[in-house]
Scaffold this motif. Sequence first.
Motif, PDB file in Angstrom:
ATOM      1  N   LYS A 115       0.811  -1.220   0.000  1.00 23.64           N
ATOM      2  CA  LYS A 115       0.000   0.000   0.000  1.00 23.64           C
ATOM      3  C   LYS A 115       0.845   1.270   0.000  1.00 23.64           C
ATOM      4  CE  LYS A 115      -0.324   0.442   4.956  1.00 23.64           C
ATOM      5  NZ  LYS A 115       0.645   1.564   4.931  1.00 23.64           N
ATOM      6  N   SER A 116       1.973   1.255   0.714  1.00 23.42           N
ATOM      7  CA  SER A 116       2.799   2.460   0.800  1.00 23.42           C
ATOM      8  C   SER A 116       3.418   2.802  -0.546  1.00 23.42           C
ATOM      9  CB  SER A 116       3.892   2.289   1.863  1.00 23.42           C
ATOM     10  OG  SER A 116       3.328   2.160   3.147  1.00 23.42           O
ATOM     11  N   SER A 117       3.893   1.781  -1.250  1.00 27.34           N
ATOM     12  CA  SER A 117       4.453   2.012  -2.586  1.00 27.34           C
ATOM     13  C   SER A 117       3.382   2.498  -3.550  1.00 27.34           C
ATOM     14  CB  SER A 117       5.078   0.719  -3.122  1.00 27.34           C
ATOM     15  OG  SER A 117       6.188   0.338  -2.350  1.00 27.34           O
ATOM     16  N   ILE A 176      -3.123  10.067   1.168  1.00 23.24           N
ATOM     17  CA  ILE A 176      -2.755   9.693   2.533  1.00 23.24           C
ATOM     18  C   ILE A 176      -2.515   8.188   2.631  1.00 23.24           C
ATOM     19  CG2 ILE A 176      -3.392   9.815   4.960  1.00 23.24           C
ATOM     20  CD1 ILE A 176      -5.353  12.040   4.259  1.00 23.24           C
ATOM     21  N   ASP A 177      -1.320   7.821   3.014  1.00 28.76           N
ATOM     22  CA  ASP A 177      -1.005   6.410   3.275  1.00 28.76           C
ATOM     23  C   ASP A 177      -1.395   6.091   4.717  1.00 28.76           C
ATOM     24  OD1 ASP A 177       0.057   3.834   3.044  1.00 28.76           O
ATOM     25  OD2 ASP A 177       2.015   4.492   3.797  1.00 28.76           O
ATOM     26  N   THR A 178      -2.181   5.035   4.911  1.00 31.73           N
ATOM     27  CA  THR A 178      -2.668   4.693   6.250  1.00 31.73           C
ATOM     28  C   THR A 178      -2.307   3.254   6.596  1.00 31.73           C
ATOM     29  OG1 THR A 178      -4.840   3.935   5.456  1.00 31.73           O
ATOM     30  CG2 THR A 178      -4.604   6.285   5.969  1.00 31.73           C
ATOM     31  N   PRO A 179      -2.351   2.895   7.879  1.00 28.56           N
ATOM     32  CA  PRO A 179      -2.018   1.527   8.299  1.00 28.56           C
ATOM     33  C   PRO A 179      -3.023   0.514   7.758  1.00 28.56           C
ATOM     34  CG  PRO A 179      -1.960   3.035  10.163  1.00 28.56           C
ATOM     35  CD  PRO A 179      -2.606   3.773   9.029  1.00 28.56           C
ATOM     36  N   PRO A 180      -2.660  -0.764   7.768  1.00 30.99           N
ATOM     37  CA  PRO A 180      -3.599  -1.813   7.347  1.00 30.99           C
ATOM     38  C   PRO A 180      -4.857  -1.797   8.214  1.00 30.99           C
ATOM     39  CG  PRO A 180      -1.370  -2.694   7.497  1.00 30.99           C
ATOM     40  CD  PRO A 180      -1.335  -1.331   8.098  1.00 30.99           C
TER      41      PRO A 180
END
Length: 226
Positions: free
Chosen positions: A48-50, A150-154
């Motif tokens: 997800k971050s990539s 916005i990158d968020t946690p799993p």
Amino acid sequence: MAAINIEGIRKLDYRSNEAYKNLRTNIQLCGSDVKVIMVTSATPNEGKSSVSFNLAVSLAESGKKVIFIDADLRKSILVGRYKINKSVKGLTHFLSGICKFEEVMYATNVENLLTVFSGPVPPNPSELLGNKTFKLLIKTLRETYDYVIIDTPPLGNVIDSAIVAQECDGAIFVIAANTISYKFIQNTMVQLKKTDCKILGAVLNKVDMSENGYYSKYYGKYYGKY
């Protein structure tokens, strides 16, 4: 506002570049009112971050004014992956009242792209993301930028993503191929739906490109309505 060089941004192969262009186009077709977009997954290590960062890069390269926010306050990988100086200030510093926002926002070597890294792991990630400061920040950025990614946690692990989702116009779900069950994904989607954040679609990631057929034809990443 300081400037920072992010290594490895342009090392994507042709197929990956085309996939992100397709993803970018589909995001833009969602309408001008979809500006603040969160990216999440069901479990860690699905990419997800990539995906979120490369989407931000692709949007910026198309001429859009973009700011990328790393809101994975518990286990961010971006500083290490892109070889960023670990002394950079981040979102945690701002939400905790230690720094002004201008001190945690960095210009990058990609035109039109600004980024905010996560900062050190705080003792209370959920509380920081749910406070009034974060809500006001997103409201301000919405009025300033074409897109806020916005990158968020799993979402299958912690509640942080559901908190962030309440401030977003839409969400993208990253799913690693052949790693988790359909039922688990569905259960995680239900959590996201409870926030009233629109699910824009899903990105199928980590597809084995050596296989023939449908996945190979579509370059390993597919964006479609959920």
